[in-house]
Design a protein around this motif. Structure first.
Motif, PDB file in Angstrom:
ATOM      1  N   ASP A  56      29.065  14.420  76.021  1.00  0.00           N
ATOM      2  CA  ASP A  56      30.409  13.843  76.058  1.00  0.00           C
ATOM      3  C   ASP A  56      30.329  12.337  75.866  1.00  0.00           C
ATOM      4  N   VAL A  57      31.092  11.846  74.922  1.00  0.00           N
ATOM      5  CA  VAL A  57      31.058  10.415  74.619  1.00  0.00           C
ATOM      6  C   VAL A  57      32.480   9.880  74.450  1.00  0.00           C
ATOM      7  N   ALA A  58      32.564   8.567  74.401  1.00  0.00           N
ATOM      8  CA  ALA A  58      33.853   7.921  74.148  1.00  0.00           C
ATOM      9  C   ALA A  58      33.635   6.850  73.094  1.00  0.00           C
ATOM     10  N   GLY A  59      34.689   6.496  72.406  1.00  0.00           N
ATOM     11  CA  GLY A  59      34.548   5.483  71.378  1.00  0.00           C
ATOM     12  C   GLY A  59      35.886   5.049  70.833  1.00  0.00           C
ATOM     13  N   ALA A  60      35.840   4.193  69.824  1.00  0.00           N
ATOM     14  CA  ALA A  60      37.062   3.727  69.190  1.00  0.00           C
ATOM     15  C   ALA A  60      36.881   3.762  67.674  1.00  0.00           C
ATOM     16  N   ILE A  61      37.868   4.323  67.003  1.00  0.00           N
ATOM     17  CA  ILE A  61      37.848   4.349  65.546  1.00  0.00           C
ATOM     18  C   ILE A  61      38.844   3.299  65.054  1.00  0.00           C
ATOM     19  N   THR A  62      38.356   2.356  64.276  1.00  0.00           N
ATOM     20  CA  THR A  62      39.218   1.298  63.744  1.00  0.00           C
ATOM     21  C   THR A  62      39.471   1.561  62.260  1.00  0.00           C
ATOM     22  N   ASN A  99      49.322  -4.486  55.174  1.00  0.00           N
ATOM     23  CA  ASN A  99      48.261  -3.744  55.856  1.00  0.00           C
ATOM     24  C   ASN A  99      48.562  -3.373  57.303  1.00  0.00           C
ATOM     25  N   CYS A 100      48.091  -2.185  57.667  1.00  0.00           N
ATOM     26  CA  CYS A 100      48.166  -1.728  59.047  1.00  0.00           C
ATOM     27  C   CYS A 100      46.751  -1.632  59.610  1.00  0.00           C
ATOM     28  N   LEU A 101      46.626  -1.971  60.867  1.00  0.00           N
ATOM     29  CA  LEU A 101      45.369  -1.794  61.590  1.00  0.00           C
ATOM     30  C   LEU A 101      45.634  -0.771  62.677  1.00  0.00           C
ATOM     31  N   GLU A 102      44.779   0.231  62.771  1.00  0.00           N
ATOM     32  CA  GLU A 102      44.956   1.217  63.811  1.00  0.00           C
ATOM     33  C   GLU A 102      43.656   1.357  64.597  1.00  0.00           C
ATOM     34  N   VAL A 103      43.773   1.334  65.908  1.00  0.00           N
ATOM     35  CA  VAL A 103      42.611   1.548  66.768  1.00  0.00           C
ATOM     36  C   VAL A 103      42.863   2.821  67.554  1.00  0.00           C
ATOM     37  N   ILE A 104      42.005   3.797  67.354  1.00  0.00           N
ATOM     38  CA  ILE A 104      42.186   5.109  67.969  1.00  0.00           C
ATOM     39  C   ILE A 104      41.059   5.326  68.977  1.00  0.00           C
ATOM     40  N   VAL A 105      41.431   5.454  70.232  1.00  0.00           N
ATOM     41  CA  VAL A 105      40.429   5.641  71.281  1.00  0.00           C
ATOM     42  C   VAL A 105      40.193   7.140  71.459  1.00  0.00           C
ATOM     43  N   VAL A 106      38.939   7.520  71.352  1.00  0.00           N
ATOM     44  CA  VAL A 106      38.611   8.949  71.343  1.00  0.00           C
ATOM     45  C   VAL A 106      37.594   9.314  72.427  1.00  0.00           C
ATOM     46  N   LYS A 107      37.645  10.589  72.786  1.00  0.00           N
ATOM     47  CA  LYS A 107      36.715  11.108  73.788  1.00  0.00           C
ATOM     48  C   LYS A 107      36.462  12.573  73.473  1.00  0.00           C
ATOM     49  N   GLU A 112      32.225  16.341  67.729  1.00  0.00           N
ATOM     50  CA  GLU A 112      33.667  16.292  67.472  1.00  0.00           C
ATOM     51  C   GLU A 112      34.123  14.888  67.080  1.00  0.00           C
ATOM     52  N   VAL A 113      33.648  13.902  67.830  1.00  0.00           N
ATOM     53  CA  VAL A 113      34.078  12.517  67.595  1.00  0.00           C
ATOM     54  C   VAL A 113      33.562  12.011  66.236  1.00  0.00           C
ATOM     55  N   LEU A 114      32.301  12.323  65.905  1.00  0.00           N
ATOM     56  CA  LEU A 114      31.750  11.906  64.612  1.00  0.00           C
ATOM     57  C   LEU A 114      32.514  12.566  63.476  1.00  0.00           C
ATOM     58  N   ASN A 115      32.867  13.828  63.668  1.00  0.00           N
ATOM     59  CA  ASN A 115      33.614  14.552  62.641  1.00  0.00           C
ATOM     60  C   ASN A 115      34.992  13.926  62.416  1.00  0.00           C
ATOM     61  N   LEU A 116      35.705  13.654  63.506  1.00  0.00           N
ATOM     62  CA  LEU A 116      37.034  13.041  63.389  1.00  0.00           C
ATOM     63  C   LEU A 116      36.944  11.683  62.690  1.00  0.00           C
ATOM     64  N   GLU A 130      35.695   2.201  60.892  1.00  0.00           N
ATOM     65  CA  GLU A 130      34.452   2.067  61.643  1.00  0.00           C
ATOM     66  C   GLU A 130      34.583   2.730  63.000  1.00  0.00           C
ATOM     67  N   LEU A 131      33.526   3.383  63.399  1.00  0.00           N
ATOM     68  CA  LEU A 131      33.477   4.007  64.720  1.00  0.00           C
ATOM     69  C   LEU A 131      32.619   3.146  65.640  1.00  0.00           C
ATOM     70  N   THR A 132      33.188   2.733  66.744  1.00  0.00           N
ATOM     71  CA  THR A 132      32.410   2.024  67.753  1.00  0.00           C
ATOM     72  C   THR A 132      32.022   3.028  68.829  1.00  0.00           C
ATOM     73  N   MET A 133      30.733   3.182  69.027  1.00  0.00           N
ATOM     74  CA  MET A 133      30.262   4.145  70.005  1.00  0.00           C
ATOM     75  C   MET A 133      30.158   3.481  71.367  1.00  0.00           C
TER      76      MET A 133
END
Ligand code: NI
Length: 141
Positions: A56-62, A99-107, A112-116, A130-133
């Motif tokens: 189980d991990v958490a991260g942010a996709i920008t 331009n839009c910037l979106e930061v999506i916080v994932v868990k 699953e997270v790498l796939n998304l 970019e995915l920040t782990m």
């Protein structure tokens, strides 16, 4: 976070390597070698955690994308609904006129997270992705 017991240990390494490391930590404004080494150790432990696919991990996709591509905005929203169980929150910033910037916080699990992250970044029209782990740091203090 409670006060933790600190352990000192000696490390042998080539002089040249230490010189280069000192130059690096100075350029990154670390207060001392210990802090820099602690960060490197945490970083490599987080990487390892992320390699275990069922962890189980958490991260942010920008993401940065073109606001004027209506189909793209809809596609990205549809995808986020498809993967809603992995998404904790998202923040949309209207960067400028185009331009839009979106930061999506994932868990979720690493897999699953790498796939998304891959699916979102690969969407046609996404200019930057970019995915920040991150890690809960449970075992990584
Ligand atoms: Ni926007």
């Amino acid at each position: 976070m409670g006060k933790e017991k600190l352990i000192r240990f000696g490390v042998s390494l080539p002089e040249d390597l230490l010189t280069r490391f000192d130059a690096l930590i100075e350029s990154e404004s670390y207060p001392n070698r210990s802090e820099a080494i602690r960060d490197l150790m945490r970083e490599s432990l987080i990487k390892r955690e992320w390699q275990a696919k069922s962890q189980d991990v958490a991260g942010a996709i920008t993401l940065v994308y073109d606001h004027h591509q209506r189909e793209l905005v809809k596609r990205l929203t549809d995808l986020q609904h498809d993967f809603h169980s992995l998404i904790i929150s998202s923040q949309h910033i209207h960067l400028d006129h185009d331009n839009c910037l979106e930061v999506i916080v994932v868990k979720g699990t690493t897999k699953e997270v790498l796939n998304l992250s891959r699916v979102l970044r690969a969407t046609k029209g996404v200019k930057f992705g970019e995915l920040t782990m991150a890690s809960t740091g449970r075992r990584l203090k």
